[in-house]
Write an enzyme that holds these catalytic residues in place. Structure first.
Site, PDB file in Angstrom:
ATOM      1  N   GLY A  58      77.538   0.746 -38.927  1.00 59.93           N
ATOM      2  CA  GLY A  58      78.152   0.210 -40.143  1.00 59.93           C
ATOM      3  C   GLY A  58      79.070  -0.940 -39.787  1.00 59.93           C
TER       4      GLY A  58
ATOM      5  CG  ASP B  24      89.541   2.299 -48.277  1.00 59.39           C
ATOM      6  OD1 ASP B  24      89.129   2.063 -49.436  1.00 59.39           O
ATOM      7  OD2 ASP B  24      89.162   1.658 -47.276  1.00 59.39           O
TER       8      ASP B  24
HETATM    9  P1  ADP Z   1      85.880  -0.273 -42.077  1.00 55.20           P
HETATM   10  O1  ADP Z   1      87.349  -0.151 -41.888  1.00 55.20           O
HETATM   11  O2  ADP Z   1      85.334  -1.572 -41.624  1.00 55.20           O
HETATM   12  O3  ADP Z   1      85.408   0.116 -43.456  1.00 55.20           O
HETATM   13  P2  ADP Z   1      84.885   2.319 -41.191  1.00 55.20           P
HETATM   14  O4  ADP Z   1      85.725   3.132 -40.278  1.00 55.20           O
HETATM   15  O5  ADP Z   1      84.827   2.740 -42.610  1.00 55.20           O
HETATM   16  O6  ADP Z   1      85.278   0.788 -41.051  1.00 55.20           O
HETATM   17  O7  ADP Z   1      83.404   2.275 -40.599  1.00 55.20           O
HETATM   18  C1  ADP Z   1      82.411   1.482 -41.226  1.00 55.20           C
HETATM   19  C2  ADP Z   1      81.142   2.308 -41.387  1.00 55.20           C
HETATM   20  O8  ADP Z   1      80.660   2.715 -40.084  1.00 55.20           O
HETATM   21  C3  ADP Z   1      81.316   3.624 -42.153  1.00 55.20           C
HETATM   22  O9  ADP Z   1      81.232   3.413 -43.548  1.00 55.20           O
HETATM   23  C4  ADP Z   1      80.175   4.453 -41.593  1.00 55.20           C
HETATM   24  O10 ADP Z   1      78.952   4.105 -42.202  1.00 55.20           O
HETATM   25  C5  ADP Z   1      80.105   4.011 -40.137  1.00 55.20           C
HETATM   26  N1  ADP Z   1      80.925   4.909 -39.293  1.00 55.20           N
HETATM   27  C6  ADP Z   1      82.269   4.842 -39.098  1.00 55.20           C
HETATM   28  N2  ADP Z   1      82.705   5.816 -38.298  1.00 55.20           N
HETATM   29  C7  ADP Z   1      81.614   6.549 -37.964  1.00 55.20           C
HETATM   30  C8  ADP Z   1      81.414   7.747 -37.179  1.00 55.20           C
HETATM   31  N3  ADP Z   1      82.434   8.338 -36.564  1.00 55.20           N
HETATM   32  N4  ADP Z   1      80.152   8.227 -37.058  1.00 55.20           N
HETATM   33  C9  ADP Z   1      79.131   7.622 -37.705  1.00 55.20           C
HETATM   34  N5  ADP Z   1      79.253   6.516 -38.458  1.00 55.20           N
HETATM   35  C10 ADP Z   1      80.477   5.973 -38.597  1.00 55.20           C
HETATM   36 MG    MG Z   2      85.284   1.924 -44.427  1.00 52.43          MG
END
Ligand code: ADP
Ligand code: MG
Length: 346
Positions: free
Chosen positions: A39, A155
């Protein structure tokens, strides 16, 4: 309506400043093999990776240190500190290690293999109601524990709520604590944050942020899981803001025709304008909807006439003539949603 994102000063209220995790500087590539992208957001990319020494899978979140020409290390340290503070919360993703490269700080997170619950909000195959209620219970457990330690997520949205596995459907893991804040430390928190579709009216009105702000988002997520549409999403951001601030939800629409009365009651109680009138996470956990179908039985869900009002968390009187097997019923039409996320929030 004019919206602006207030810049975080050097010591904004509610930010955590200290971490215990050491930020390592040895080359990440020597220890982990990066594979697919999981992501990405405005300032972060998340990649799946394998720890070479153990073969264990992790999610590596690459957070850019400089954003719009500004050093954002403090915000990243804050995100790490919140993850540390939530270490004992089983519904929050675990942080394994952290590394620093020239451009990024990389958080090695527990890998949530089941992806985002967002996929189940827009899927043509909706989740059975007993799965929805199980996931909401877990989400609320996680939120309740955060709130007990005076942390608000701010969020909560289907993209930030992950699953440990897809088939069978696993357990909830909350991620993305970039906007999370600690309440009650340095005066009132009134920052404007979040993603238009999911933010509570008090955020738009620049009114104090409380734990109830997260409960609004839980209401939006419950709506999306049940109905398959985003309740407040408008044609553009301004329309979305207007829908949120007017709490413009039409419970009589066709989309709700197949939704149980208890589900509607649950959502209705969360999507209220006054934060003090929303139930807490603990109160939500006592709502009968979350427990009726949580059992392994496939007992039909009693559906009662739509107009019947139910008291706060009171089970509506059962109408034996009006039973329908909700699990076998199709949900309302599901539409693919364009993520109406502006740069870094509002
Ligand atoms: P941002 O702050 O850019 O939104 P996130 O922490 O929400 O970052 O991560 C972006 C995306 O990455 C999430 O919406 C999810 O799809 C994927 N993702 C994040 N952390 C994990 C994880 N621990 N395992 C699997 N996918 C993850
Ligand atoms: Mg996010």
């Amino acid at each position: 309506m004019m919206m602006s994102r207030r810049r975080l000063g050097s010591c904004p209220p509610g930010l955590f400043g200290e971490i215990q995790t050491s930020i390592r500087t040895e080359p990440l590539d020597s220890l982990y093999e990066m594979t697919s992208e999981l992501g990405r957001g405005k300032f972060a990319v998340v990649k799946k990776c394998v720890e070479k020494a153990t073969g264990k899978e992790f999610a590596a979140k690459f957070l850019r240190k400089r954003r719009r020409g500004r050093d954002c290390r403090a915000e990243i340290v804050h995100e790490m500190a919140v993850l540390e503070a939530a270490r004992n919360n089983p519904r929050v993703v675990n942080m394994h290690a952290a590394f620093e490269t020239d451009h990024d700080i990389v958080l090695l997170l527990e890998y949530a293999a089941g992806g985002e619950i967002f996929d189940h909000c827009i899927s043509d195959e909706p989740l059975p109601e007993r799965q929805i209620t199980r996931l909401l219970r877990q989400m609320l457990e996680g939120v309740h524990l955060l709130h007990q330690s005076s942390v608000v997520h701010l969020d909560l949205k289907p993209q930030n709520i992950l699953l440990t596995s897809l088939s069978p459907l696993g357990d909830i893991k909350l991620v993305d604590f970039g906007l999370a804040r600690r309440l009650g430390t340095a005066g009132e928190l009134r920052e404007i944050l979040g993603t238009p579709e999911y933010v509570a009216p008090e955020i738009l009105n620049y009114e104090p942020i409380t734990t109830a702000t997260d409960l609004w988002s839980v209401g939006v997520i419950a709506y999306m899981l049940v109905v398959g549409e985003s309740p407040f999403l408008g044609e553009d951001k301004q329309e979305t803001f207007l829908n949120v601030s007017q709490v413009n939800v039409d419970y009589c629409r066709e989309a709700f025709a197949q939704v149980s009365e208890l589900a509607v009651d649950f959502i209705r109680k969360l999507l209220v304008k006054a934060p003090e009138d929303r139930p807490s996470a603990a109160e939500c956990l006592a709502h009968p909807w979350l427990w009726n179908l949580g059992l392994e039985t496939d007992c039909p869900m009693p559906r009662t006439p739509r107009e019947r009002s139910v008291g706060k968390w009171a089970v509506p009187p059962e109408d034996r003539e009006d039973k329908e097997n909700f699990l076998d019923s199709p949900y309302g039409k599901r539409v693919r949603l364009e993520e109406a996320v502006s740069e870094g929030g509002l």
